[in-house]
Enzyme design. Sequence first.
Site, PDB file in Angstrom:
ATOM      1  N   ASP A  19       0.870  -1.173   0.000  1.00 17.96           N
ATOM      2  CA  ASP A  19       0.000   0.000   0.000  1.00 17.96           C
ATOM      3  C   ASP A  19       0.911   1.228   0.000  1.00 17.96           C
ATOM      4  O   ASP A  19       2.112   1.120   0.284  1.00 17.96           O
ATOM      5  CB  ASP A  19      -0.883  -0.037   1.255  1.00 17.96           C
ATOM      6  N   ASP A  21      -0.285   5.128   0.879  1.00 12.76           N
ATOM      7  CA  ASP A  21      -0.607   6.147   1.880  1.00 12.76           C
ATOM      8  C   ASP A  21      -0.712   5.525   3.277  1.00 12.76           C
ATOM      9  O   ASP A  21      -1.521   4.620   3.514  1.00 12.76           O
ATOM     10  CB  ASP A  21      -1.930   6.834   1.517  1.00 12.76           C
TER      11      ASP A  21
END
Length: 207
Positions: A19, A21
């Site tokens: 991922d 953020d």
Amino acid sequence: MPSDSTPRAPLPYEAVLFDMDGTLVDTEGLWWEATVDVAASLGRVLGPADTPYVHGRTVEDTAAHLAPAADQETVDAVAERLTESFADRIRRGVRVIPGAAELLRALATEAVPTALVSASPRSIVELVLPSLGHRFAVVVAAGETARGKPHPDPYLEAARLLAADPRRCVAVEDSPTGIAAATAAGCRVLVVSPSAGLPDLRVMSLS
């Protein structure tokens, strides 16, 4: 003690899917600020109850949450404003999560394929990538699969593009939305936080 020339044990996974953020860069606060500003312009005040509809969600999902009774054209306009507000904050600089650069460098040294699987649109991903200094084999951004997180589609697509078995991939995530997506895809999930940082490759190999 083994010497540096001692062969390393094979890593117990085919690829690592990250991922972005809140996992590699500390941008969740910037995303929340952007959402609060756009919400205020719509006459809405956000609070803790809104967090699940913002943290780890795509821009489109958050826009729909801010304008639940609006038509698609209005939701699209809200999504555009959210993206630009977020981008403005990112352009001022982002903090790379502690340990992220080291882990990415170690994976590159070991020739472990990596993918970036983000709930942010590609325009945001492209703004962030230079700060990471790493070449991902695959990037899957929001809107590039039929469904976004928390559905498994983005992680399944990343594994497909890498020609890897999702069950032999590690997904590195920080949000409940992302964890749900990676779990549904069948990946092993390593949960991290901006405050604790990312582990080194040795710890990942043992997890």
